[in-house]
Motif scaffolding. Structure first.
Motif, short mmCIF file in Angstrom:
data_model
loop_
_atom_site.label_atom_id
_atom_site.label_comp_id
_atom_site.label_asym_id
_atom_site.label_seq_id
_atom_site.Cartn_x
_atom_site.Cartn_y
_atom_site.Cartn_z
N TRP A 335 1.05 -1.20 0.39
CA TRP A 335 -0.08 -0.08 0.35
C TRP A 335 0.74 0.85 -0.33
O TRP A 335 0.91 2.03 -0.74
CB TRP A 335 -0.92 -0.02 0.93
N GLU A 412 -1.64 -2.51 6.13
CA GLU A 412 -2.06 -3.60 5.39
C GLU A 412 -3.80 -3.62 5.91
O GLU A 412 -4.52 -3.78 4.63
CB GLU A 412 -1.74 -5.08 6.26
N ARG A 413 -4.01 -2.78 6.60
CA ARG A 413 -5.52 -2.78 6.87
C ARG A 413 -6.34 -2.23 5.74
O ARG A 413 -7.31 -2.17 4.88
CB ARG A 413 -6.37 -2.51 8.35
N ARG A 415 -5.12 -1.35 2.90
CA ARG A 415 -5.45 -1.90 1.83
C ARG A 415 -6.40 -2.81 1.41
O ARG A 415 -7.24 -3.03 0.34
CB ARG A 415 -3.63 -3.24 0.88
N ASP A 416 -6.35 -3.37 2.56
CA ASP A 416 -7.61 -4.87 2.06
C ASP A 416 -8.97 -3.88 2.90
O ASP A 416 -10.28 -4.28 1.61
CB ASP A 416 -7.45 -5.23 3.54
N ARG A 417 -9.10 -2.78 3.15
CA ARG A 417 -10.03 -1.39 3.09
C ARG A 417 -10.44 -1.30 1.49
O ARG A 417 -11.70 -0.48 1.05
CB ARG A 417 -10.19 -1.04 4.25
N PRO A 420 -9.37 -4.02 -2.36
CA PRO A 420 -9.24 -4.71 -1.71
C PRO A 420 -9.27 -5.82 -3.27
O PRO A 420 -8.88 -7.32 -3.07
CB PRO A 420 -10.84 -5.32 -1.88
N LYS A 421 -8.94 -5.37 -4.22
CA LYS A 421 -8.76 -6.60 -5.76
C LYS A 421 -7.21 -6.46 -5.61
O LYS A 421 -6.91 -6.55 -6.95
CB LYS A 421 -9.79 -5.89 -6.54
#
Length: 462
Positions: A335, A412-413, A415-417, A420-421
């Motif tokens: 990210w 990391e969170r 990036r996931d939020r 996500p793709k």
């Protein structure tokens, strides 16, 4: 003769420009208005532009020169001490007046004040105007008469204020040739953009900037129109998705004054109020940063909250490998690395990623916010003297209305939020999931705990 010298600084446009408009209003013939830009790299405390900003400045001045030529106004280029240049040039040109747009940083105000005091002694009238803000810092105060230190009540007050109407581009005063013919031989002593060497050549790292931006006054107007027509309705949600990058991308045009905030405000208010409220609050945040700089001129280099002077941040020289990994997008946190690579390639980083990148540098790697601010100053096309340090202090927790000191963005969170793709990350890190991509350079959990321990030690000080 009633010649006026208009000194351009961070206001490189011809429309909604009070200093230029007033000079043209008083003009009677070609040559009565002469424009000037001074490349000031000698005044104490005035920051020299970073590399990306110099690239933008070159093209902005080239655009301004063409636009002024259409109005029959020559643009002179000089470098050096502004006071000396203005004294000499006013005499050479026989100028009776000097106009400029006001600046709000401490060193810049000192330069302007000294010139404003000296020129009248030579019989030259000086007038200054607002060009960069919706409302100037001394016009916005708390109920007790001081400056706002928290954004929400500041925005609550200015969001309902009318900044006044914009001004049209002045009518042409005649031909450029006629204007130049009226000038004395001093006109031939002007410098050129090529002599200033603002563009990178060895190596030429600006290909990404060229493919990303149109750094002209017309380019700013076009970007504003396109954003308000096609993107602002979804701004509330879409602004957090860097793969789509539905942000306005108006910041460099505002930074160099190719757009005025009044132009943005006026155009936005022609839309539905609900669709532009969040966007206008971002314009308000820019305004807030400039008000902070005016009232706290040490903002770019000193913690606004003095207790943070005790925080054991490291310098770049104490952690050279970690800083280099962060700057070049090789931290092992995709990210952040994607954002840093976007910055290097385009002179821009999505704001959602900027916050996480700054947090990783300051709070996980423990490196002083001033080191990151200096890197952004050199690599961002929109880096200005107020927003850049104010936003870094916001992340560090050391500024006014700063994020809570205990807020540490987990990349990391994030990036996931917000990706996500992986569309944003994959666009900038083609070697992701290969042996060529580095492992994380620091443990997020352990470094977070260490940062919180340091913050808790200083939270009651100052």
């Amino acid at each position: 003769m009633t010649r006026t010298l208009v000194w351009f600084r961070d206001d490189l446009r011809t429309a909604d420009h009070e200093a230029l408009a007033e000079a043209c209003r008083r003009a009677e013939r070609p040559g009565d208005v002469v424009a000037l830009y001074i490349l000031d790299e000698v005044s104490p405390g005035v920051r020299t532009l970073g590399g990306a900003a110099k690239w933008w400045l070159h093209h902005a001045l080239d655009s301004l020169q063409q636009n002024l030529a259409e109005l029959g106004i020559p643009l002179l280029l000089r470098s050096g001490d502004p006071g000396q240049i203005l004294r000499e040039l006013s005499g050479e040109l026989g100028a009776q007046r000097v106009h400029w747009s006001r600046r709000y940083g401490g060193p810049e105000r000192e330069v302007d004040a000294s010139i404003k005091a000296a020129l009248p002694e030579r019989g030259i009238e000086v007038e200054s105007f607002n060009a960069s803000l919706l409302h100037e810092p001394w016009t916005v105060q708390t109920n007790t008469g001081g400056p706002y230190k928290v954004y929400t009540p500041f925005w609550r007050q200015i969001s309902v204020r009318d900044p006044g109407p914009t001004r049209d581009r002045p009518a042409a005063l005649g031909s450029l040739e006629a204007a130049e013919d009226s000038l004395p031989h001093a006109r031939l002593g002007t410098e050129t953009l090529e002599e200033w060497e603002l563009l990178p050549t060895r190596p030429d790292w600006a290909s990404g900037l060229r493919s990303t931006w149109t750094p002209t006054e017309a380019g700013g107007q076009e970007r504003l129109h396109d954003f308000l027509e096609t993107q602002v309705q979804d701004y509330d949600d879409a602004r957090d998705v860097p793969a789509d990058d539905d942000t306005s991308r108006l910041s460099p045009y505002l930074r160099f004054g190719q757009l005025s905030p009044r132009q943005v405000w006026e155009a936005a208010h022609q839309q539905s109020p609900d669709s532009v409220s969040t966007f206008l609050s971002e314009i308000g945040w820019r305004e807030f940063c400039w008000h902070l700089l005016f009232h706290f001129p040490h903002l770019p280099h000193t913690n606004l909250r003095s207790q943070f002077d005790a925080y054991p941040w490291k310098s770049r020289s104490e952690s050279p490998e970690e800083f280099q990994a962060w700057a070049k997008g090789r931290t092992g946190f995709p990210w952040v690395d994607a954002g840093q690579r976007q910055l290097w390639e385009t002179g821009h980083m999505h704001n959602r990623v900027r916050m996480a990148s700054a947090s990783l540098l300051i709070k996980n790697l423990g490196i002083d916010w001033r080191e990151g601010e200096a890197w952004f100053w050199d690599t961002l096309v929109d880096a200005d003297a107020a927003s850049n340090p104010a936003n870094w202090q916001w992340v560090a927790g050391s500024g006014m209305d700063a994020a809570p000191y205990f807020r540490i963005f987990n990349p990391e969170r994030q990036r996931d939020r917000f990706d996500p793709k992986g569309r944003y990350i994959n666009a900038w890190i083609p070697e992701l999931n290969t042996p060529d991509y580095p492992t994380p350079i620091i443990d997020l959990k352990a470094s977070r705990e260490e940062a919180l321990a340091h913050y808790s030690q200083i939270s009651g000080k100052g």
